[in-house]
Design an enzyme around this catalytic site. Structure first.
Site, PDB file in Angstrom:
ATOM      1  N   ASP A   1       0.853  -1.178   0.000  1.00  0.00           N
ATOM      2  CA  ASP A   1       0.000   0.000   0.000  1.00  0.00           C
ATOM      3  C   ASP A   1       0.891   1.230   0.000  1.00  0.00           C
ATOM      4  O   ASP A   1       1.820   1.342   0.813  1.00  0.00           O
ATOM      5  CB  ASP A   1      -0.899   0.024   1.236  1.00  0.00           C
ATOM      6  CG  ASP A   1      -2.026  -0.995   1.152  1.00  0.00           C
ATOM      7  OD1 ASP A   1      -2.087  -1.730   0.145  1.00  0.00           O
ATOM      8  OD2 ASP A   1      -2.849  -1.044   2.090  1.00  0.00           O
TER       9      ASP A   1
ATOM     10  N   HIS B   1      -7.894   8.266   1.150  1.00  0.00           N
ATOM     11  CA  HIS B   1      -7.680   7.332   2.260  1.00  0.00           C
ATOM     12  C   HIS B   1      -8.726   7.509   3.369  1.00  0.00           C
ATOM     13  O   HIS B   1      -8.411   7.559   4.563  1.00  0.00           O
ATOM     14  CB  HIS B   1      -6.274   7.491   2.843  1.00  0.00           C
ATOM     15  CG  HIS B   1      -5.709   6.223   3.409  1.00  0.00           C
ATOM     16  ND1 HIS B   1      -5.864   5.878   4.747  1.00  0.00           N
ATOM     17  CD2 HIS B   1      -5.002   5.209   2.850  1.00  0.00           C
ATOM     18  CE1 HIS B   1      -5.277   4.729   4.983  1.00  0.00           C
ATOM     19  NE2 HIS B   1      -4.738   4.293   3.838  1.00  0.00           N
TER      20      HIS B   1
ATOM     21  N   HIS C   1       3.649  -2.244   3.227  1.00  0.00           N
ATOM     22  CA  HIS C   1       3.556  -0.830   2.881  1.00  0.00           C
ATOM     23  C   HIS C   1       4.908  -0.345   2.366  1.00  0.00           C
ATOM     24  O   HIS C   1       5.938  -0.628   2.986  1.00  0.00           O
ATOM     25  CB  HIS C   1       3.153   0.003   4.096  1.00  0.00           C
ATOM     26  CG  HIS C   1       1.821  -0.361   4.667  1.00  0.00           C
ATOM     27  ND1 HIS C   1       1.641  -1.471   5.476  1.00  0.00           N
ATOM     28  CD2 HIS C   1       0.605   0.218   4.538  1.00  0.00           C
ATOM     29  CE1 HIS C   1       0.359  -1.550   5.828  1.00  0.00           C
ATOM     30  NE2 HIS C   1      -0.286  -0.534   5.275  1.00  0.00           N
TER      31      HIS C   1
END
Length: 269
Positions: free
Chosen positions: A75, A130, A222
């Site tokens: 991500d 987000h 991430h």
């Protein structure tokens, strides 16, 4: 008979009162059980009310497959210091992965979006801002997905079709909206917890030895986490040593003729 019902009602009230008075003790005990791993949080599959079943729509947590294939995903919502290191390590092992990018990240690092695409990795959508998608209307959900889609299309000519909701937060409204605009909603069944900054060794051990790891698993990492780039080399070799082939999510998932089982596994019809 009325007296019987009256007694039952009184007992029920007493029981409820006692439970309320003991709620602190009960909550504490449950927390200890969860921490010890004796209890685990179940995925909610359906809610039954008055004899009616309201189906809980599930995104894709993992995939049913006989092939020893798994997918690694990153991500990208903040930071960019380690993106090139991650790309270099992936190239070293000729591994293709999926990057889920927010609109803000795409706008901040357009050249890296192009690098990711040029290297043959999946470009995935992680919403524009987000937000917690379960709190949005269907129209707002679609707008949150469409903006990054258009940005990536302008930059690379690619039409994205994989969407990961921020925080893993979703509801029926979001899942249905995602499919309506020809996207697949993607979660994960193996979480590296790299964002907690426990260290590279912890990330590797957590992923390679995860209880859920198996054919069709989807791993969450991430690109902006502190130790992810440091852990990636050993993570890849550890997974390969277990016999897994790492493929992008677009290659792992079923595109049609599938259903979601009770654990969020995408299965062949």
């Amino acid at each position: 008979m009325k007296e019987v019902y009256k007694t039952i009602l009184q007992n029920a009230k007493i029981h409820i009162k006692e439970r309320v008075n003991r709620k602190g003790v009960i909550a504490g005990a449950l927390l200890l059980l969860f921490a010890a791993g004796i209890l685990s949080t179940p995925r909610i599959i359906s809610v039954t009310t008055g004899g009616n079943v309201s189906k809980k729509e599930l995104p894709i947590y993992c995939v049913q497959t006989d092939k020893p294939q798994i997918a690694l995903s990153f991500d990208a919502a903040w930071g960019n210091e380690d993106t090139q290191r991650i790309l270099d390590t992936l190239a070293k092992y000729n591994v293709k992965v999926t990057f889920f990018m927010t609109g803000g990240w795409i706008e901040s690092y357009p050249e890296d979006v192009k690098k990711i695409a040029a290297a043959g990795h999946d470009l995935g959508n992680h919403s524009q801002n987000h937000k917690q998608m379960s709190q949005l209307s269907k129209a707002e959900c679609i707008e949150e997905i469409q903006k990054p889609h258009d940005l990536v299309k302008q930059l690379t000519g690619i039409d994205m079709f994989l969407f990961r909701p921020p925080y893993g937060d979703y509801n029926n409204n979001l899942v249905k909206a995602t499919y309506e605009i020809k996207y697949y909603p993607i979660q994960w069944d193996v979480d590296s917890l790299d964002w907690k900054d426990y260290g590279a060794t912890d990330i590797v051990n957590r992923v390679v030895n995860h209880k859920n790891l198996g054919n069709g698993s989807i791993i969450l990492c991430h690109n902006g986490a502190k130790y992810t780039a440091d852990a990636l080399d050993s993570m890849i070799t550890g997974l390969q040593d277990k016999g897994f082939e790492l493929v992008p999510i677009s290659q792992l998932i079923l595109k049609d003729n599938f259903y979601m089982n009770h654990e969020g596994r995408q299965c062949v019809k």
